[in-house]
Design a protein around this motif. Sequence first.
Motif, PDB file in Angstrom:
ATOM      1  N   GLN A 140      35.264  24.475  55.997  1.00 45.76           N
ATOM      2  CA  GLN A 140      36.260  23.794  55.171  1.00 45.76           C
ATOM      3  C   GLN A 140      37.667  24.019  55.711  1.00 45.76           C
ATOM      4  N   GLU A 144      40.413  21.232  56.963  1.00 42.59           N
ATOM      5  CA  GLU A 144      41.779  21.150  56.452  1.00 42.59           C
ATOM      6  C   GLU A 144      42.798  21.202  57.585  1.00 42.59           C
ATOM      7  N   GLN A 147      42.839  17.778  59.113  1.00 42.87           N
ATOM      8  CA  GLN A 147      43.476  16.838  58.193  1.00 42.87           C
ATOM      9  C   GLN A 147      44.991  17.029  58.174  1.00 42.87           C
ATOM     10  N   PRO A 260      45.140  27.254  57.335  1.00 42.00           N
ATOM     11  CA  PRO A 260      45.771  26.065  56.750  1.00 42.00           C
ATOM     12  C   PRO A 260      47.018  26.388  55.935  1.00 42.00           C
TER      13      PRO A 260
END
Length: 269
Positions: A140, A144, A147, A260
């Motif tokens: 995950q 991120e 993204q 992130p």
Amino acid sequence: MRCPPTSTDLATSELSPGTGAACDAVPAAYPPWAPTVVESRPTAVILDLFGTLVSAPDSSERSAASAQLAWAMRLPMAIAEAALCGSWQPRHDGQLRSSTAVATHLIERCGASAACTNEVEAVLARLARQRLQADRTLLQALKELRQGGSRLAVLSDASPDIAEAWDRSELASHFDAVVFSCRAGAVKPDRRLFQRVLGKLAAESGQVLYCGDGGGDELAGAERAGMRALRVARRGGPDGLAFGEAHWSGRTIPAVELLPSLLGGWGAR
């Protein structure tokens, strides 16, 4: 003896999230391990593999792997374990170019029969798949980061069985580039490895943040190549095995999952 870096773009203390006076003084949006001066945000992140993205192996895992190899070669475990430990360099520096070559090398070191080659290779492949299993939280975090606009690469001291298993792992799709030592013909901190991964990312060194647990003197190596470097506490805990680890006085974060947040607030304070 290599001296520790005398300067870094990141501050030189180690803090965990949510602890200590420094956390009380910093807004939650800006974690305490974030840069304390305004500077350009890295556009790419290069990550180590073992001890960073997946757990570093410990002595019990190595013994379990040795037991499986010993079974495949019909030999006592002590012989297989000695061969496995003694073959780290050729398995990682490009002398052995495939898992078949690794299997042949181990069999020859152990004095086992060549008829065992297929079984030894199958054990290597199975162990490699297991080694590349990643935590959901880690996957995950990688999602991120991408993204958020970061290009991602892996730079790892790795053996051919790992390189061959990589494309079928859950990790592979999250990265724009990968450089394995066994394919590049050198191990960390050889400058050629850092240059190769920069070339694959089409990135300037000053745009890049390198993140690793410190094995192979990788952090100082990244800084010598012009990158900013950040240590991550070894995934799997302090008992994980590391080769060529050097002292690091720069900033450390507890886990890759915090990247992130770090990059999201980069230079904002």
